[in-house]
Scaffold this motif. Structure first.
Motif, PDB file in Angstrom:
ATOM      1  N   ILE A   1     -27.570  44.682  -8.146  1.00  0.00           N
ATOM      2  CA  ILE A   1     -26.891  43.795  -7.901  1.00  0.00           C
ATOM      3  C   ILE A   1     -25.535  43.517  -8.750  1.00  0.00           C
ATOM      4  O   ILE A   1     -23.874  44.407  -8.608  1.00  0.00           O
ATOM      5  CB  ILE A   1     -27.342  43.253  -7.221  1.00  0.00           C
TER       6      ILE A   1
ATOM      7  N   GLU B   1     -37.077  40.758  -1.191  1.00  0.00           N
ATOM      8  CA  GLU B   1     -38.343  41.725  -2.826  1.00  0.00           C
ATOM      9  C   GLU B   1     -39.529  41.941  -2.264  1.00  0.00           C
ATOM     10  O   GLU B   1     -40.112  40.563  -2.223  1.00  0.00           O
ATOM     11  CB  GLU B   1     -37.022  41.625  -4.141  1.00  0.00           C
TER      12      GLU B   1
ATOM     13  N   LEU C   1     -23.884  46.432  -0.823  1.00  0.00           N
ATOM     14  CA  LEU C   1     -24.325  45.960  -1.770  1.00  0.00           C
ATOM     15  C   LEU C   1     -24.415  44.121  -1.330  1.00  0.00           C
ATOM     16  O   LEU C   1     -25.313  43.683  -1.499  1.00  0.00           O
ATOM     17  CB  LEU C   1     -22.689  45.100  -2.713  1.00  0.00           C
ATOM     18  N   ASN C   2     -24.346  44.179  -0.034  1.00  0.00           N
ATOM     19  CA  ASN C   2     -24.572  43.315   1.116  1.00  0.00           C
ATOM     20  C   ASN C   2     -26.006  43.421   1.293  1.00  0.00           C
ATOM     21  O   ASN C   2     -26.885  42.391   2.008  1.00  0.00           O
ATOM     22  CB  ASN C   2     -23.302  42.518   2.329  1.00  0.00           C
TER      23      ASN C   2
ATOM     24  N   ILE D   1     -28.447  44.879   0.341  1.00  0.00           N
ATOM     25  CA  ILE D   1     -29.563  45.399  -0.907  1.00  0.00           C
ATOM     26  C   ILE D   1     -29.151  43.676  -1.234  1.00  0.00           C
ATOM     27  O   ILE D   1     -30.727  42.878  -1.550  1.00  0.00           O
ATOM     28  CB  ILE D   1     -28.965  46.340  -2.192  1.00  0.00           C
ATOM     29  N   ARG D   2     -28.555  42.598  -1.548  1.00  0.00           N
ATOM     30  CA  ARG D   2     -28.391  41.624  -1.166  1.00  0.00           C
ATOM     31  C   ARG D   2     -29.153  41.168  -0.826  1.00  0.00           C
ATOM     32  O   ARG D   2     -30.206  40.140  -1.174  1.00  0.00           O
ATOM     33  CB  ARG D   2     -27.606  41.088  -1.214  1.00  0.00           C
ATOM     34  N   ASP D   3     -29.296  41.143   1.085  1.00  0.00           N
ATOM     35  CA  ASP D   3     -30.043  40.204   2.052  1.00  0.00           C
ATOM     36  C   ASP D   3     -30.890  40.898   1.771  1.00  0.00           C
ATOM     37  O   ASP D   3     -32.198  40.732   2.664  1.00  0.00           O
ATOM     38  CB  ASP D   3     -29.018  40.773   3.699  1.00  0.00           C
TER      39      ASP D   3
ATOM     40  N   LYS E   1     -33.976  44.427  -8.431  1.00  0.00           N
ATOM     41  CA  LYS E   1     -32.978  44.702  -7.927  1.00  0.00           C
ATOM     42  C   LYS E   1     -31.800  43.515  -8.786  1.00  0.00           C
ATOM     43  O   LYS E   1     -30.907  44.463  -8.527  1.00  0.00           O
ATOM     44  CB  LYS E   1     -33.908  43.208  -6.324  1.00  0.00           C
ATOM     45  N   ASP E   2     -32.050  42.687  -9.598  1.00  0.00           N
ATOM     46  CA  ASP E   2     -30.930  42.346 -10.533  1.00  0.00           C
ATOM     47  C   ASP E   2     -30.241  43.109 -10.576  1.00  0.00           C
ATOM     48  O   ASP E   2     -28.609  43.212 -10.833  1.00  0.00           O
ATOM     49  CB  ASP E   2     -31.487  41.308 -10.614  1.00  0.00           C
TER      50      ASP E   2
ATOM     51  N   MET F   1     -22.016  44.713  -8.066  1.00  0.00           N
ATOM     52  CA  MET F   1     -20.578  44.446  -8.426  1.00  0.00           C
ATOM     53  C   MET F   1     -19.960  44.958  -9.111  1.00  0.00           C
ATOM     54  O   MET F   1     -18.340  44.646  -9.157  1.00  0.00           O
ATOM     55  CB  MET F   1     -21.422  42.480  -9.237  1.00  0.00           C
TER      56      MET F   1
ATOM     57  N   SER G   1     -19.584  47.693  -0.581  1.00  0.00           N
ATOM     58  CA  SER G   1     -19.931  46.220  -0.431  1.00  0.00           C
ATOM     59  C   SER G   1     -20.509  46.566   1.170  1.00  0.00           C
ATOM     60  O   SER G   1     -21.357  45.313   0.385  1.00  0.00           O
ATOM     61  CB  SER G   1     -18.606  46.268  -0.303  1.00  0.00           C
TER      62      SER G   1
END
Length: 379
Positions: A257, A54, A46-47, A49-51, A253-254, A261, A43
């Motif tokens: 994610i 790009e 994940l946070n 990479i999401r934040d 990146k998508d 997830m 988790s």
């Protein structure tokens, strides 16, 4: 399923189900704890990479301005581009390209592994079926592992000239899997010696072949770099972050994610299921142990309580017992119980209990086998 597999499965089942499944419950609890730790780390990755932004290689300087402080750690970014060899001091990058010895292809990273395939005869002792000689399945064992790499950079997809913006890839300390392409895969048999029969008979395992695999990272491949970006002497550089599962990857990146997830969802529900099962199994084992302890104490109480009540009942009228009502064994206490099934009333309660506890209890008068005793009340 072969006989050795069934024997191993039966042994593992007996071990896990021992102590009313307590070992299985502890194992599931340990797995749940590991799943919780893995869920926390996944988790967090994940946070991150999401934040992370790009960006392209040309936008790095505007996003991360150069700093004179060499101790700055930089920030995590996601960069999509094409890998190219790093330019040397004379402006030529041809010398910084590796060549595969097997295929002759150009590469920036060459990873070659040689894995020995083992096989052999082993003896399995079974009391029911006697000695059995079973052919062991081939077991891969690592023989050698070679890794070669040259300095390379990441440039924009539409940019082929390294004189403009580029991002240096620092591979020091990177432990994430690399997106390498297999270009050579061959299984080479090992020639047997004249003593192959003796080798197979006396040695538990011996090599029968070698699997030679070569993987490369070719120049011009589109990759995504996820790591800590900073400036080293004014040149942007990216290195791996140990908290992230990716460094160089074919995924965008998508896709990263989405994959993280899915992994967090599977790890979460797997940990919940293992935790619930462990609580249920350990609770069942605790209840069974508590019931056994109560049953053991309950079985001990009849042996202790009657003895005390016997003495209390018989001491009260010990002075007034007629001679014809005295126990024929101890001749000190009153005759109270009657043996079943003969019905003789010849012993006191203490002596009757002693007779009943014998391995082959018999009535002292008629020598008939008895099944127990019953107290007689006179009105």
């Amino acid at each position: 399923m072969s006989s050795p597999d069934r024997a191993v499965l039966s042994l593992l089942t007996d071990i896990f189900l021992s102590f009313d499944g307590a070992i299985l419950g502890v194992t599931l609890a340990f797995g749940a704890v590991r799943a919780a730790s893995k869920y926390a780390s996944t988790s967090a990755a994940l946070n991150k990479i999401r934040d992370s932004p790009e960006v392209s290689v040309s936008d790095l300087r505007s996003l991360i301005p150069p700093s004179d402080d060499e101790s700055s750690h930089g920030s995590i970014v996601v960069v999509r581009g094409t890998v190219e060899p790093k330019v040397t001091g004379d402006g030529n990058h041809k010398n910084n390209v590796l060549t595969s010895q097997e295929t002759g292809e150009k590469a920036l990273i060459i990873h070659r592994t040689q894995t020995y395939m083992y096989s052999g005869w082993k003896t399995l002792f079974q009391l029911s079926n006697g000695h059995r000689f079973l052919l062991e399945r081939s077991m891969p064992k690592q023989g050698a592992d070679f890794m070669r790499m040259v300095p390379f950079v990441i440039v924009d997809k539409n940019q082929r000239s390294l004189r403009s913006s580029f991002l240096v890839v620092n591979m020091d300390g990177a432990r994430q899997p690399l997106p390498l392409t297999t270009v050579y895969n061959r299984l080479q048999p090992i020639n047997s010696s004249p003593y192959a029969f003796l080798q197979a008979l006396f040695f538990p395992e011996y090599p029968v072949g070698m699997l030679d695999v070569e993987k490369i990272l070719p120049p011009g491949r589109d990759l995504t770099a996820v790591g800590i970006c900073s400036f080293n002497n004014g040149v942007p550089e990216i290195k791996s972050c140990q908290d992230l599962p990716y460094f160089l990857s074919d995924m965008t990146k998508d896709k990263m994610i989405l994959e993280l997830m899915d992994n967090t969802r599977v790890i979460f529900w797997g940990g919940v299921i293992m935790g619930c099962l462990s609580v249920g199994i350990l609770g069942f084992a605790a209840v069974r142990a508590w019931n056994r302890w109560k049953l053991r104490n309950h079985q001990r109480e009849p042996r202790q309580r009657p003895d005390q009540s016997m003495v209390d009942d018989e001491i009260e009228d010990a002075d007034e017992i007629p001679d014809g009502e005295l126990c024929v064994i101890c001749v000190t206490r009153r005759r109270i119980p009657a043996f079943i099934p003969c019905g003789h009333v010849v012993c006191c309660r203490l002596c009757a209990l002693t007779v009943e506890r014998r391995s082959n209890p018999k009535c002292p008068v008629c020598l008939q086998s008895i099944r127990g005793s019953m107290r007689i009340y006179y009105s």
